[in-house]
Design a protein around this motif. Structure first.
Motif, PDB file in Angstrom:
ATOM      1  N   ASP A 105      40.870  58.542  14.407  1.00  0.00           N
ATOM      2  CA  ASP A 105      40.645  59.614  13.431  1.00  0.00           C
ATOM      3  C   ASP A 105      40.861  60.984  14.063  1.00  0.00           C
ATOM      4  OD1 ASP A 105      39.623  57.967  11.153  1.00  0.00           O
ATOM      5  OD2 ASP A 105      38.050  57.488  12.602  1.00  0.00           O
ATOM      6  N   ILE A 278      42.578  66.450  14.113  1.00  0.00           N
ATOM      7  CA  ILE A 278      42.358  65.360  13.156  1.00  0.00           C
ATOM      8  C   ILE A 278      43.718  64.769  12.803  1.00  0.00           C
ATOM      9  CG2 ILE A 278      41.467  64.724  10.881  1.00  0.00           C
ATOM     10  CD1 ILE A 278      39.662  67.216  11.028  1.00  0.00           C
ATOM     11  N   THR A 282      43.769  59.579   9.128  1.00  0.00           N
ATOM     12  CA  THR A 282      42.350  59.261   9.142  1.00  0.00           C
ATOM     13  C   THR A 282      41.868  58.693   7.817  1.00  0.00           C
ATOM     14  OG1 THR A 282      40.117  60.123   9.498  1.00  0.00           O
ATOM     15  CG2 THR A 282      41.720  61.641   8.526  1.00  0.00           C
ATOM     16  N   ALA A 288      35.532  63.219  10.337  1.00  0.00           N
ATOM     17  CA  ALA A 288      36.403  63.876  11.316  1.00  0.00           C
ATOM     18  C   ALA A 288      36.208  65.385  11.280  1.00  0.00           C
ATOM     19  CB  ALA A 288      37.861  63.516  11.045  1.00  0.00           C
TER      20      ALA A 288
END
Length: 353
Positions: A105, A278, A282, A288
């Motif tokens: 992530d 990030i 993700t 995150a």
């Protein structure tokens, strides 16, 4: 090798190319970082009910700091973090291997050009509203919020205090007869920070900067593995000096009572930012984002400072090391450094082998 990874920032390059030899990289993170602090499980095997309470982080360390950051974030947020730890190159290689089924992530790298490369490949998720992002050093982070350099290290000359009574004050001092056969330099194909220094020095000095490295070779400077491998012989006294030493490693060794110290040459040095990003893939976006917010928080930046790294926030000062305003800097061009990394690595390693 790192030379290809560092070239990944260029528009139109492929991530496959940038990662082709990335797994060989060492020294971008802590010199003794573990390969797996907690190997992340496949996203396919996650229980559905746990999906909103987990986060997978790939981090380049340092190991002790990474563990403390993860532990505090878990306590504050209730989110369970699974962590893979390795060098920047190994992280990028793992991302490439998992591209059909992304697991990570968030990534924390020790290479600014590698984070720029992830952004240019469209692999990062922008988070411009991150808390305290406006307090970050703008030269180290993305203006659109694709990556945030939450810490940094500086490169200097580390020396054994029992063997060196008059510390060098210039990079060129190490080409003098008194340092004949007594100096190590990390291998830029294994150490991202060493490549930062070499390309940064050349971006400031131009082609004439190669004369310094030619003088080093003539004076018996040895290319000695990654950062920790180059530093250890100086700690034990087998060598006297490391050029392009990662400062936080030196500060940590000094704090343990080792006969080691570091100076930053008067003509300037290079800072190596450590960006967090990030990933667009993700499945836990809110977690995150919360983790990025945490990395930029007062408490996380205090942990960064305690680990002898430079905080990413300009309003947070380190208490156990030189701060940014105390370190003379070369004029570096990160775009030039990333573009010329492969050629510089090849030329440098051929010179010293």
């Amino acid at each position: 090798m790192f030379n290809l990874t560092r070239n990944a920032w260029k528009k139109g390059s492929t991530l496959v190319l940038s990662l082709a030899l990335g797994a060989a990289l060492a020294g971008c993170g802590s010199g003794n970082a573990s390969q797996n602090t907690a190997a992340p499980a496949s996203a396919e095997n996650k229980p559905a009910q746990a999906a909103d309470k987990i986060l997978t982080v790939y981090t380049a360390g340092p190991e002790g700091l990474a563990n403390k950051l993860i532990e505090e974030f878990q306590t504050q947020s209730g989110v369970k973090v699974e962590m893979f730890q390795g060098t920047t190159g190994k992280i990028l290689a793992r991302l490439e291997a998992e591209k059909a089924n992304p697991v990570a992530d968030v990534v924390i790298l020790a290479s600014l050009p590698s984070a720029q490369g992830l952004k240019n490949e469209g692999l990062t998720l922008a988070y411009p509203e991150a808390k305290n992002a406006d307090k970050l050093n703008k030269d180290w982070s993305d203006s659109e919020g694709h990556y945030f350099s939450t810490s940094a290290s500086a490169l200097g000359i580390a020396y054994n205090t029992k063997l060196v009574t008059t510390p060098p004050t210039s990079w060129s001092d190490l080409a003098k007869p008194e340092f004949k056969d007594q100096v190590n330099i990390p291998d830029p194909s294994l150490s991202g920070s060493a490549l930062d220094f070499i390309t940064g020095y050349l971006s400031d000095k131009g082609e004439s900067g190669w004369s310094l490295f030619e003088q080093y070779k003539a004076n018996g400077v040895a290319m000695a593995g990654a950062n920790q491998e180059a530093l250890d012989p100086v700690i034990t006294g087998a060598k006297s000096v490391v050029v392009s030493a990662v400062d936080y490693m030196t500060y940590k060794a000094k704090a343990k009572g080792e006969p080691i110290d570091i100076v930053y040459p008067q003509e300037g040095t290079v800072i190596s930012p450590r960006p967090a990003a990030i990933l667009k893939s993700t499945k836990h976006e809110e977690n995150a984002k919360a983790f990025i917010d945490y990395l930029l928080s007062d408490s996380a930046q205090k942990l960064v400072s305690d680990a002898a790294l430079l905080p990413g926030r300009t309003d947070v000062k380190a208490e156990n090391r030189a701060n940014l305003d105390e370190i003379p800097l070369l004029t570096t061009d990160w775009a030039w450094m990333g573009e010329h990394g492969p050629v510089v690595t090849d030329q440098f390693t051929k010179l010293f082998k």
